[in-house]
Design a protein around this motif. Structure first.
Motif, mmCIF file in Angstrom:
data_model
loop_
_atom_site.group_PDB
_atom_site.id
_atom_site.type_symbol
_atom_site.label_atom_id
_atom_site.label_comp_id
_atom_site.label_asym_id
_atom_site.label_seq_id
_atom_site.Cartn_x
_atom_site.Cartn_y
_atom_site.Cartn_z
ATOM 1 N N SER A 30 0.824 -1.206 0.000
ATOM 2 C CA SER A 30 0.000 0.000 0.000
ATOM 3 C C SER A 30 0.861 1.260 0.000
ATOM 4 O O SER A 30 0.529 2.260 -0.643
ATOM 5 C CB SER A 30 -0.940 0.005 1.208
ATOM 6 O OG SER A 30 -0.208 -0.106 2.413
ATOM 7 N N TYR A 55 3.936 1.411 -1.242
ATOM 8 C CA TYR A 55 4.526 1.467 -2.582
ATOM 9 C C TYR A 55 3.535 2.104 -3.555
ATOM 10 O O TYR A 55 3.919 2.945 -4.378
ATOM 11 C CB TYR A 55 4.895 0.061 -3.053
ATOM 12 C CG TYR A 55 5.440 -0.006 -4.458
ATOM 13 C CD1 TYR A 55 6.782 0.271 -4.715
ATOM 14 C CD2 TYR A 55 4.617 -0.338 -5.526
ATOM 15 C CE1 TYR A 55 7.290 0.225 -6.002
ATOM 16 C CE2 TYR A 55 5.114 -0.384 -6.817
ATOM 17 C CZ TYR A 55 6.451 -0.111 -7.054
ATOM 18 O OH TYR A 55 6.948 -0.159 -8.338
ATOM 19 N N ARG A 56 2.290 1.733 -3.449
ATOM 20 C CA ARG A 56 1.254 2.279 -4.342
ATOM 21 C C ARG A 56 1.137 3.796 -4.186
ATOM 22 O O ARG A 56 0.912 4.513 -5.171
ATOM 23 C CB ARG A 56 -0.091 1.612 -4.047
ATOM 24 C CG ARG A 56 -1.274 2.149 -4.859
ATOM 25 C CD ARG A 56 -1.083 1.883 -6.341
ATOM 26 N NE ARG A 56 -2.273 2.220 -7.125
ATOM 27 C CZ ARG A 56 -2.581 3.470 -7.504
ATOM 28 N NH1 ARG A 56 -1.792 4.475 -7.179
ATOM 29 N NH2 ARG A 56 -3.685 3.693 -8.211
ATOM 30 N N GLU A 57 1.311 4.292 -2.979
ATOM 31 C CA GLU A 57 1.186 5.731 -2.725
ATOM 32 C C GLU A 57 2.260 6.534 -3.454
ATOM 33 O O GLU A 57 2.001 7.656 -3.898
ATOM 34 C CB GLU A 57 1.267 6.010 -1.221
ATOM 35 C CG GLU A 57 0.047 5.560 -0.439
ATOM 36 C CD GLU A 57 0.205 5.795 1.053
ATOM 37 O OE1 GLU A 57 1.267 6.346 1.454
ATOM 38 O OE2 GLU A 57 -0.700 5.438 1.813
ATOM 39 N N GLU A 98 4.052 5.379 -6.116
ATOM 40 C CA GLU A 98 4.225 4.896 -7.483
ATOM 41 C C GLU A 98 3.238 5.614 -8.397
ATOM 42 O O GLU A 98 2.060 5.285 -8.429
ATOM 43 C CB GLU A 98 4.012 3.377 -7.528
ATOM 44 C CG GLU A 98 3.952 2.735 -8.905
ATOM 45 C CD GLU A 98 4.974 3.273 -9.864
ATOM 46 O OE1 GLU A 98 6.176 3.002 -9.676
ATOM 47 O OE2 GLU A 98 4.576 3.972 -10.822
ATOM 48 N N LEU A 102 1.796 3.700 -12.167
ATOM 49 C CA LEU A 102 0.731 2.701 -12.210
ATOM 50 C C LEU A 102 -0.627 3.342 -12.486
ATOM 51 O O LEU A 102 -1.439 2.808 -13.251
ATOM 52 C CB LEU A 102 0.684 1.900 -10.908
ATOM 53 C CG LEU A 102 -0.390 0.809 -10.814
ATOM 54 C CD1 LEU A 102 -0.247 -0.202 -11.947
ATOM 55 C CD2 LEU A 102 -0.332 0.113 -9.449
ATOM 56 N N LEU A 119 -2.813 -2.679 -4.077
ATOM 57 C CA LEU A 119 -2.452 -1.867 -5.234
ATOM 58 C C LEU A 119 -3.631 -1.053 -5.762
ATOM 59 O O LEU A 119 -3.480 -0.289 -6.707
ATOM 60 C CB LEU A 119 -1.905 -2.743 -6.366
ATOM 61 C CG LEU A 119 -0.497 -3.307 -6.195
ATOM 62 C CD1 LEU A 119 -0.151 -4.227 -7.355
ATOM 63 C CD2 LEU A 119 0.538 -2.189 -6.084
ATOM 64 N N GLN A 120 -4.815 -1.249 -5.167
ATOM 65 C CA GLN A 120 -6.034 -0.542 -5.547
ATOM 66 C C GLN A 120 -6.411 -0.839 -7.002
ATOM 67 O O GLN A 120 -6.761 0.050 -7.775
ATOM 68 C CB GLN A 120 -5.881 0.964 -5.329
ATOM 69 C CG GLN A 120 -5.590 1.346 -3.886
ATOM 70 C CD GLN A 120 -5.380 2.835 -3.707
ATOM 71 O OE1 GLN A 120 -5.865 3.643 -4.487
ATOM 72 N NE2 GLN A 120 -4.659 3.209 -2.672
#
Length: 262
Positions: free
Chosen positions: A194, A196-198, A200, A203, A237-238
């Motif tokens: 989560s 990492y997703r913030e 990145e 993506l 990763l949403q």
């Protein structure tokens, strides 16, 4: 053309990396205007240089969306410079319209046509080739010297800009698997998915355009020690349907590939 794309890619990496797409678009439109200025002034030396710049910048934009361009040949029925230049400007405008939806504030239309970016970039290059042919320029023969000149003259001129086509994750993955892939930034050991997703940003762009642009997947290389998953990979990763994560191992590396399913 494929080899020329590779050579231009190596030149851009050597110079520091790709511009952000909207910055590249601004340069494309600037150079298209300078082609018009050279035509108006009947300056054949400047025209040759500006046509090559348009060709290189449009190729860079294609590279950034993992587009494999086809060779553009001149249309012998086209005999007037004005008509070919109008085509160049019109098609550059279409590239601008699409990239504004991909990268800017404009929303993608539900009726967006798959493959339209490639079609319009190739139309830009066809107009360039027509203008070059009318003026006796062998554009392909001169591109190699342009690449050499820019590689030495402009080295260190541009700041590095992160781009999903230049990340180590996608470059490494594509040494194993061919296709139209983007890649994520380097993950940190023990990093929460989560988190990492913030950080990145690539993506979100991929998920916005992957279906219409036909990208094959988004590559995330597993760090060592590995990611920390809270609920599930897709949830952290949403990702929403139809996207899911496939896990692949190549050599000593483990990759998460975000792909459209079905």
């Amino acid at each position: 053309m494929k080899e020329l794309q590779r050579r231009i890619d190596r030149m851009i990496i050597h110079l520091g990396g790709y511009w952000r797409p909207l910055s590249g678009l601004a340069r494309l439109l600037e150079e298209a205007g300078e082609v018009g200025g050279a035509l108006y002034a009947d300056d054949r030396v400047a025209l040759r240089e500006e046509l090559m710049d348009v060709f290189v910048i449009s190729t860079c934009l294609a590279n950034q969306y993992a587009i494999t361009l086809t060779n553009q040949t001149t249309d012998r029925d086209e005999t007037k410079e004005e008509r070919s230049y109008y085509r160049l400007v019109r098609e550059a405008g279409e590239v601008g319209r699409i990239l504004n939806a991909y990268e800017g504030d404009k929303k993608l239309k539900a009726s967006a046509t798959p493959g339209s970016l490639q079609r319009h970039i190739e139309a830009v290059q066809q107009a360039v080739m027509e203008l070059a042919d009318m003026n006796g320029f062998d554009l392909f023969a001169e591109i190699a010297s342009l690449i050499e000149d820019k590689s030495s003259r402009d080295f260190g001129r541009f700041d590095h800009t992160p781009d999903p086509i230049t990340e180590d994750s996608v470059r490494t993955y594509r040494s194993y698997v061919e296709g139209r892939y983007w890649g994520g930034v380097k993950a940190k050991p023990f990093e929460e998915v989560s988190r990492y997703r913030e950080r990145e940003g690539h993506l979100a762009r991929f998920l916005k355009i992957a279906e219409v642009e036909g990208l094959d997947g988004f590559v995330i290389r597993q760090p060592e020690p590995p990611f920390q998953i809270d609920r599930s990979i897709e949830t952290d990763l949403q990702l929403a349907a139809p996207f899911a994560v496939e896990i692949e191992r190549h050599g000593t590396d483990t990759f998460w590939i975000v792909r459209k399913q079905g």
